[in-house]
Structure formats: structure tokens, C-alpha cells
Scaffold this active site. Structure first.
Site, PDB file in Angstrom:
ATOM      1  N   ARG A 194       0.916  -1.307  -0.064  1.00  0.00           N
ATOM      2  CA  ARG A 194       0.176  -0.083  -0.088  1.00  0.00           C
ATOM      3  C   ARG A 194       0.965   1.229   0.019  1.00  0.00           C
ATOM      4  NH1 ARG A 194      -2.740  -4.247   1.639  1.00  0.00           N
ATOM      5  NH2 ARG A 194      -4.998  -4.269   1.927  1.00  0.00           N
ATOM      6  N   GLN A 210      -8.377  -7.722   0.142  1.00  0.00           N
ATOM      7  CA  GLN A 210      -8.198  -7.243  -1.262  1.00  0.00           C
ATOM      8  C   GLN A 210      -8.982  -6.743  -2.030  1.00  0.00           C
ATOM      9  OE1 GLN A 210      -6.196 -10.497  -2.726  1.00  0.00           O
ATOM     10  NE2 GLN A 210      -4.462 -10.830  -1.202  1.00  0.00           N
ATOM     11  N   ASP A 242      -4.162 -15.699   7.183  1.00  0.00           N
ATOM     12  CA  ASP A 242      -2.808 -16.261   6.416  1.00  0.00           C
ATOM     13  C   ASP A 242      -2.218 -17.243   7.612  1.00  0.00           C
ATOM     14  OD1 ASP A 242      -3.187 -14.899   4.179  1.00  0.00           O
ATOM     15  OD2 ASP A 242      -2.228 -13.135   4.881  1.00  0.00           O
ATOM     16  N   ARG A 274      -4.617 -24.264   0.845  1.00  0.00           N
ATOM     17  CA  ARG A 274      -4.093 -24.558   2.211  1.00  0.00           C
ATOM     18  C   ARG A 274      -4.661 -25.442   3.052  1.00  0.00           C
ATOM     19  NH1 ARG A 274      -2.106 -18.337   3.312  1.00  0.00           N
ATOM     20  NH2 ARG A 274      -0.146 -18.467   1.903  1.00  0.00           N
TER      21      ARG A 274
HETATM   22  C1  S3P Z   1      -4.188  -9.155   2.100  1.00  0.00           C
HETATM   23  C2  S3P Z   1      -5.396  -9.679   2.429  1.00  0.00           C
HETATM   24  C3  S3P Z   1      -5.675 -11.046   2.402  1.00  0.00           C
HETATM   25  C4  S3P Z   1      -4.363 -11.915   2.838  1.00  0.00           C
HETATM   26  C5  S3P Z   1      -3.356 -11.327   1.984  1.00  0.00           C
HETATM   27  C6  S3P Z   1      -2.989  -9.889   1.966  1.00  0.00           C
HETATM   28  C7  S3P Z   1      -3.950  -7.363   2.095  1.00  0.00           C
HETATM   29  O1  S3P Z   1      -6.126 -11.627   1.356  1.00  0.00           O
HETATM   30  O2  S3P Z   1      -4.650 -13.188   2.607  1.00  0.00           O
HETATM   31  O3  S3P Z   1      -2.166 -12.312   2.373  1.00  0.00           O
HETATM   32  O4  S3P Z   1      -2.957  -7.179   2.181  1.00  0.00           O
HETATM   33  O5  S3P Z   1      -5.210  -7.059   1.648  1.00  0.00           O
HETATM   34  P1  S3P Z   1      -7.949 -11.633   0.897  1.00  0.00           P
HETATM   35  O6  S3P Z   1      -8.283 -10.239   0.983  1.00  0.00           O
HETATM   36  O7  S3P Z   1      -8.024 -12.458  -0.062  1.00  0.00           O
HETATM   37  O8  S3P Z   1      -8.307 -12.247   2.243  1.00  0.00           O
END
Ligand code: S3P
Length: 441
Positions: free
Chosen positions: A27, A170, A320, A351
Site C-alpha cells: 500500500r 484485497q 494467513d 491451504r
Molecule cells: C491481504 C489480504 C488477505 C491476505 C493477503 C493480504 C491484503 O487476502 O490473505 O495475504 O494485503 O489485503 P484476502 O483479501 O483475499 O483475504
């Protein structure tokens, strides 16, 4: 391929310098590249995932440089002014880079082709294509919305109000990033709270973000076309990476380690809460704040663990960390039942499948359900003596090396290269603390 093997280790001691937070690092590069003027980032994670974002932001017209002292300096020209990239954007193994940058491109009048490695090319992109399509972007690609695909950004992006069908930071972030170049207010409703680094950093760079907790969930609105100004960002150590040495210390008798300046954001801290419930001796000191994010030092001492039920509501705050939690559970007395973890099937690997297969191979009792995982530890310890397929998944690779550190016989992983995506020099840092990790020939 580099194959590594871990065997029963002596007590882990000392201070372990865990690398910078992956989410915050991505970010900081993206927002720095959208801001006018100079952004500096200290403590950036220099893992391959984040370097892929740096390269993509350069291709989109931002200046992104690393100074010799490890500080990164970024100059952008302001929201709405990105260049169309001349070549394909290859985001390697990184779902976060791909999905967040698809949001950025969707809100600009440019086109870009996105691709990635074999793991990223099998991950679902429909979850961002649907809302970004409503904003006005178009997508051309393979059936099922998989990479490679071409994003044609919207000429006049529309403000949308979108309820997340899956708990995903995300997806939320992709929509909010597209909303930055949209006239009016873009709103995301999340029925379950997910990590809020995007919202926090938007404010840090000068955007107006409103957050309300309503019965339908957390409602996040950003007012489009803000003046983004370059800022200084200090990246805390990644709690997701810190979980690996933490569990290694918990299961290795006599261990006592310190993990410094780790991010303590409550929306990321579920694994530490869970380990404490399992009986872990974890102490947090020196609490402070950096760029709006809570930070502290974490001391971990070897502990007797017991199995517990991990509720589904906790999943977004530790999404994670289930692979490494399953390793802790393998050394705990009794069953640990993890519920509501179906999202793990669409991470860097499936996973639930990769963990269940690997744990069974190493002699651990494990039951895989559609969206549950149950691991039963035993006082006889873990047999080990297994070669595990990590399936291009850094967290699976590190989890099984930690398992090997506590197992009776060594545990090897077939391919360690992906560890560099999130935790460069993992093996070196762990060896420095007393872990026995060797290259296999
Ligand atoms: C992340 C959000 C998570 C996480 C990824 C990093 C992020 O994914 O698993 O390692 O930085 O926004 P999801 O939004 O698919 O849950």
C-alpha cells in the site's frame, strides 16, 4: 529448486528481526505513486511480492527508488495521471499486488495486461472483476476470470456502493483504490471486518474516509479525487511473518525470543490471541504507534499448549496464519478445530489440502472438511521424516520447516524459493536464533 530440511533444534534465543509488513508495504508504494511529491518508506518488505508492486508502479509512471540505507523514495504526479504501461504487468506470486493494482488501473483511463506465476494464474479474480465492472472498467481474459487478463480502465469511473460477498481486504482495497479517481463517494460494506490498512493509509495521505459500524456491517466510504500528498511511512514488522518464529519458539523447549516492532493491528492479531488461549507464554511490551498503526515488541517463551476451538468469526483476523497455527496444534495436547476457513482453498495454494496432506505425511492426526481443519496433537510428539510439497506457497514451506524443528525426525520441503516472496532470509534468521535448517542436496 532449493530444497531445505529442518531437524530438532536446540532452544531458540535472542532477538529476531522480522521483515516489514507485506500488506502495508504494498500500500505504501501504491499510495506513494499516486501522491504528489515525495513519499519515503522505511522498513519496506523487500520480498518478491512487494518488489513486483514497485516494478508495476514504475511501469505506471511513478518514480520508485531504493536508497543505500534501505529507505525507499517514491514520487507520483497525482491521482488520475498514471501512464499506460508499455508491457505486461507481471505480479509474480502476489494476489494482493494483482488485485489492488487492478483497482488502481480500473479507475484510470488506461489499459494494462496482468499476469503472474502458476499459483497466481489459478486464483480467482471474479471477486474484483464484478465490482470494478460496476465502476465502469472492462475485463478481457480467460474463462473463469483467471490471469492473464486485460483491464480497460473506466473513462468516467462511477461511484458505487458494494457489499462484499467474501470477507476480503484485497477486494475492499481494490474498490477503494478505484474510488480514489471517481467523482463522489465510493462505499464498501463489509459484513465481517477485514484488515483496515488501506483506510488508515488513505487518511495518512490526505483522503477523507468515513467508517461507520452499522447492523449490516462496517461501512467504509471514500470521497473521490482527494489531493494526495507525499508522506513518510514507517512499516512495522509483519505479524503474519512473526507468527513463524513465535510458533517455533513455543514448540522448542527452553526457547525465549524477542520479536521487535511488530504490527499489533487487532484486525491482524487473531493468531496471537489464539496461541495465548492455547496456553502460550506471550508478552507484549513497548506499545506505540507508527503512521497510525499500533506496534509493540513480542516476547515468546516455550510453552505447553492445549487444543482449542477456533471460531469462524476470527478467520479474517488470522486468515494467513492457519498453516502455522496447525503446526502449533500438532504439538498441543488434544484437538484444535478451526472453523470457517474455506477461503484457505483460494490462497497461494489450497491451504486446507496442502496442510492436511503434509501433516498426515509427517504423522500428525488431521481431518480436512470443506471449510474446517481439525488437528490432534499427541504427547508422543510429531514423527516427522517426510518430504513435503509446498506447491509454490511460501507459508506452507515455512510452516513445515517449523514443524521439522520440533519433530523427532527431519522434515524437508521440496522447494523453498517462494519463501522470498514474504520472508527473505527466513532460514538464515532462524539459524541465527538456534534453528537447525539445512540445504538438501
Ligand atoms: C491481504 C489480504 C488477505 C491476505 C493477503 C493480504 C491484503 O487476502 O490473505 O495475504 O494485503 O489485503 P484476502 O483479501 O483475499 O483475504
Amino acid at each position: 529448486m532449493t530444497s531445505l530440511s529442518a531437524s530438532k533444534s536446540s532452544a531458540l534465543t535472542g532477538t529476531i528481526k522480522v521483515p516489514g509488513d507485506k500488506s502495508i508495504s504494498h500500500r505504501s508504494l501504491i499510495l506513494g505513486g499516486l501522491a504528489v511529491g515525495r513519499t519515503t518508506v522505511t522498513g519496506l518488505l523487500e520480498g518478491e511480492d512487494v518488489l513486483a508492486t514497485a516494478a508495476a508502479m514504475r511501469a505506471l509512471g511513478a518514480s520508485v527508488k531504493r536508497h543505500e540505507d534501505g529507505t525507499w523514495e517514491i514520487h507520483g504526479r497525482g491521482i488520475g495521471t498514471l501512464d499506460e504501461p508499455e508491457d505486461v504487468l507481471d505480479l509474480g506470486n502476489s494476489g494482493t499486488a494483482a488485485r489492488l493494482l487492478m483497482g488502481v488501473v480500473a479507475g484510470h483511463p488506461i489499459s494494462a495486461i496482468f499476469t503472474g506465476d502458476a499459483s497466481l494464474r489459478r486464483r480467482p479474480m471474479g471477486r474484483v472483476i464484478t465490482p470494478l465492472g460496476q465502476i465502469g472498467a472492462a475485463f478481457h481474459g480467460r474463462a473463469g476470470g483467471k490471469l492473464p487478463l486485460c483491464v480497460v480502465g473506466a473513462r468516467d469511473p462511477l461511484p458505487i456502493r458494494y457489499t462484499l460477498p467474501v470477507a476480503s481486504a484485497q477486494v475492499k482495497s481494490a474498490i477503494l483504490l478505484a474510488g480514489l479517481n471517481t467523482a463522489g463517494e465510493t462505499t464498501v460494506i463489509e459484513p465481517e471486518k477485514t484488515r483496515d490498512h488501506t483506510e488508515t493509509m488513505f487518511r495518512h495521505f490526505g483522503a477523507e474516509v468515513r467508517v461507520e459500524d452499522l447492523p449490516e456491517g462496517r461501512v467504509i466510504s471514500v470521497t473521490g479525487q482527494p489531493e494526495f500528498h507525499g508522506r513518510d511511512v514507517v512499516v512495522p514488522a509483519d505479524p503474519s511473518s512473526a507468527a513463524f518464529p513465535a510458533v517455533a519458539a513455543l514448540i522448542t523447549p527452553g526457547s525465549d525470543i524477542l520479536l521487535e516492532a511488530v504490527g499489533l493491528n487487532p484486525l491482524r492479531f487473531g493468531v496471537f490471541e489464539t496461541l495465548i488461549e492455547m496456553g502460550a507464554d506471550i508478552e507484549i511490551t513497548n506499545r506505540r504507534e507508527e503512521a497510525g498503526e499500533p506496534v509493540g515488541d513480542i516476547r515468546v517463551r516455550a510453552s505447553e499448549l492445549k487444543g482449542i476451538e477456533v471460531p469462524a468469526e476470527r478467520a479474517p483476523s488470522m486468515i494467513d496464519e492457519y498453516p502455522i497455527l496447525s503446526v502449533a496444534a500438532s504439538f498441543a495436547e488434544g484437538a484444535t478445530v478451526m472453523r470457517g476457513v474455506g477461503e484457505l482453498r483460494v490462497k497461494e495454494s489450497d491451504r486446507l489440502g496442502t496442510m492436511a496432506r503434509g501433516l498426515a505425511k509427517a504423522g500428525v492426526r488431521v481431518e480436512e472438511g470443506e471449510d474446517t481443519l481439525a488437528v490432534t496433537g499427541s504427547s508422543n510428539g510429531v514423527a516427522g521424516d517426510a518430504l513435503i510439497e509446498a506447491d509454490l506457497d511460501h507459508r506452507i514451506a515455512m510452516s513445515f520447516l517449523v514443524l521439522g524443528m520440533g519433530a523427532e525426525s527431519p522434515v524437508a520441503i521440496d522447494d523453498a524459493r517462494t519463501i522470498d516472496t514474504s520472508f527473505p532470509d527466513f532460514a538464515g534468521l532462524m539459524r541465527g536464533a538456534g534453528a537447525k535448517i539445512q540445504e538438501r542436496t
